[in-house]
Design a protein around this motif. Sequence first.
Motif, PDB file in Angstrom:
ATOM      1  N   LEU A   1     -28.701  12.341  44.437  1.00 54.24           N
ATOM      2  CA  LEU A   1     -29.472  11.211  44.942  1.00 54.24           C
ATOM      3  C   LEU A   1     -28.728   9.939  44.592  1.00 54.24           C
ATOM      4  CD1 LEU A   1     -32.073  10.001  46.195  1.00 54.24           C
ATOM      5  CD2 LEU A   1     -33.018   9.937  43.860  1.00 54.24           C
ATOM      6  N   ARG A   2     -28.353   9.181  45.605  1.00 53.39           N
ATOM      7  CA  ARG A   2     -27.693   7.891  45.360  1.00 53.39           C
ATOM      8  C   ARG A   2     -28.759   6.813  45.190  1.00 53.39           C
ATOM      9  NH1 ARG A   2     -22.161   7.082  47.888  1.00 53.39           N
ATOM     10  NH2 ARG A   2     -21.889   8.516  46.137  1.00 53.39           N
ATOM     11  N   LEU A   3     -28.708   6.158  44.053  1.00 53.28           N
ATOM     12  CA  LEU A   3     -29.701   5.127  43.751  1.00 53.28           C
ATOM     13  C   LEU A   3     -29.283   3.776  44.324  1.00 53.28           C
ATOM     14  CD1 LEU A   3     -30.464   5.857  39.979  1.00 53.28           C
ATOM     15  CD2 LEU A   3     -31.559   6.828  41.996  1.00 53.28           C
ATOM     16  N   PRO A   4     -30.240   2.945  44.641  1.00 50.20           N
ATOM     17  CA  PRO A   4     -29.911   1.560  45.009  1.00 50.20           C
ATOM     18  C   PRO A   4     -29.306   0.849  43.798  1.00 50.20           C
ATOM     19  CG  PRO A   4     -32.154   2.135  45.658  1.00 50.20           C
ATOM     20  CD  PRO A   4     -31.678   3.228  44.759  1.00 50.20           C
ATOM     21  N   GLU A   5     -28.492  -0.155  44.054  1.00 47.68           N
ATOM     22  CA  GLU A   5     -27.880  -0.919  42.966  1.00 47.68           C
ATOM     23  C   GLU A   5     -28.972  -1.510  42.082  1.00 47.68           C
ATOM     24  OE1 GLU A   5     -24.843  -1.227  42.051  1.00 47.68           O
ATOM     25  OE2 GLU A   5     -23.757  -0.374  43.746  1.00 47.68           O
ATOM     26  N   GLY A   6     -28.778  -1.399  40.784  1.00 50.38           N
ATOM     27  CA  GLY A   6     -29.726  -1.969  39.835  1.00 50.38           C
ATOM     28  C   GLY A   6     -30.839  -1.029  39.423  1.00 50.38           C
ATOM     29  N   LYS A   7     -30.951   0.134  40.088  1.00 50.19           N
ATOM     30  CA  LYS A   7     -31.986   1.092  39.744  1.00 50.19           C
ATOM     31  C   LYS A   7     -31.453   2.141  38.771  1.00 50.19           C
ATOM     32  CE  LYS A   7     -35.105  -0.622  42.546  1.00 50.19           C
ATOM     33  NZ  LYS A   7     -36.358  -1.250  42.046  1.00 50.19           N
TER      34      LYS A   7
ATOM     35  N   GLU B   1     -13.310   4.765  44.823  1.00 50.29           N
ATOM     36  CA  GLU B   1     -12.396   3.689  44.423  1.00 50.29           C
ATOM     37  C   GLU B   1     -12.889   2.344  44.941  1.00 50.29           C
ATOM     38  OE1 GLU B   1      -9.894   1.446  42.656  1.00 50.29           O
ATOM     39  OE2 GLU B   1     -10.006   3.620  42.245  1.00 50.29           O
ATOM     40  N   ALA B   2     -13.421   2.325  46.165  1.00 50.64           N
ATOM     41  CA  ALA B   2     -13.964   1.080  46.722  1.00 50.64           C
ATOM     42  C   ALA B   2     -15.160   0.610  45.908  1.00 50.64           C
ATOM     43  CB  ALA B   2     -14.361   1.286  48.181  1.00 50.64           C
ATOM     44  N   TRP B   3     -15.999   1.550  45.498  1.00 52.05           N
ATOM     45  CA  TRP B   3     -17.179   1.197  44.685  1.00 52.05           C
ATOM     46  C   TRP B   3     -16.753   0.647  43.330  1.00 52.05           C
ATOM     47  CZ3 TRP B   3     -19.403   2.519  40.019  1.00 52.05           C
ATOM     48  CH2 TRP B   3     -20.730   2.142  39.837  1.00 52.05           C
ATOM     49  N   LEU B   4     -15.775   1.316  42.712  1.00 51.27           N
ATOM     50  CA  LEU B   4     -15.293   0.861  41.408  1.00 51.27           C
ATOM     51  C   LEU B   4     -14.638  -0.519  41.519  1.00 51.27           C
ATOM     52  CD1 LEU B   4     -13.769   4.192  40.029  1.00 51.27           C
ATOM     53  CD2 LEU B   4     -15.861   3.055  39.264  1.00 51.27           C
ATOM     54  N   ALA B   5     -13.890  -0.736  42.607  1.00 49.42           N
ATOM     55  CA  ALA B   5     -13.260  -2.041  42.816  1.00 49.42           C
ATOM     56  C   ALA B   5     -14.322  -3.129  42.958  1.00 49.42           C
ATOM     57  CB  ALA B   5     -12.364  -1.998  44.053  1.00 49.42           C
ATOM     58  N   GLU B   6     -15.387  -2.819  43.663  1.00 50.93           N
ATOM     59  CA  GLU B   6     -16.472  -3.786  43.825  1.00 50.93           C
ATOM     60  C   GLU B   6     -17.153  -4.079  42.488  1.00 50.93           C
ATOM     61  OE1 GLU B   6     -19.375  -6.309  45.702  1.00 50.93           O
ATOM     62  OE2 GLU B   6     -17.281  -5.730  46.034  1.00 50.93           O
TER      63      GLU B   6
ATOM     64  N   LEU C   1     -17.431  -7.722  40.711  1.00 48.72           N
ATOM     65  CA  LEU C   1     -18.694  -8.291  40.260  1.00 48.72           C
ATOM     66  C   LEU C   1     -18.668  -8.596  38.764  1.00 48.72           C
ATOM     67  CD1 LEU C   1     -21.207  -6.036  42.238  1.00 48.72           C
ATOM     68  CD2 LEU C   1     -20.572  -8.417  42.728  1.00 48.72           C
ATOM     69  N   ALA C   2     -18.011  -7.711  38.006  1.00 47.20           N
ATOM     70  CA  ALA C   2     -17.907  -7.927  36.559  1.00 47.20           C
ATOM     71  C   ALA C   2     -17.068  -9.172  36.264  1.00 47.20           C
ATOM     72  CB  ALA C   2     -17.298  -6.700  35.885  1.00 47.20           C
ATOM     73  N   LYS C   3     -16.013  -9.376  37.063  1.00 47.91           N
ATOM     74  CA  LYS C   3     -15.160 -10.554  36.890  1.00 47.91           C
ATOM     75  C   LYS C   3     -15.941 -11.826  37.185  1.00 47.91           C
ATOM     76  CE  LYS C   3     -10.744 -12.541  38.381  1.00 47.91           C
ATOM     77  NZ  LYS C   3      -9.549 -12.345  39.248  1.00 47.91           N
TER      78      LYS C   3
END
Length: 218
Positions: free
Chosen positions: A54-60, A151-156, A160-162
Amino acid sequence: MVFYFKPRHYGPGKDDYLIYMGKDKHENEELIRYSLPIDIWFHVDNLSSAHVYLRLPEGKTIADIPDETLEDCCQLVKANSIQGNKVNKLNIVYTPASNLKKTGDMVAGQVGYHDTKMIRDYRVEKRENEIVNRLNKTKEELYPDLEAEKEAWLAEQRRLAKIEAQRQKALEKSEKEEQKRLKELYSYDRVLTEDAMQTNADLRNKYSTYEEFEDDFM
């Protein structure tokens, strides 16, 4: 090939829940390797079954999964277990995909856990055909590049962390500047107060009465 399903609480967009699973144990290996930290893994406890994610929405988090979505995932796992589909009162285990551990001596599709305390369980009393049929009507067969997606998700996430680090740095700089301003303002006010006190003392030394001051002023 990966199968995608739309559970309850799904809608088009990043803020929605999405179920996916592999076709066989070999594809399960790819899913184990390239699942995202925000994914939740489901499996029948102590029996062979499909690996359902199950892929969760961001922040969940795992604690935020709606009851209906959780039930959909567990019903789908049961329906995709040869042995589990035949029995009632079936236990399903689920845990963050990041908690899965793979060692060199494990066969294809076999996993362990980094921390067993992160495992949760769900009891499926019986198969609910209405739920399984509804999910199967939403099934899509796709051939995603799982490695590229991760890799695209990790790059994003790094981007965001930066941005957050830069925002935090700017906030700290602003707070320091404000503290400096307040400190300088306090020092300036103190100087004015001391000057005023000295001036009043001089006046008292020069004039013994108010009338003398008034006469001199006029």
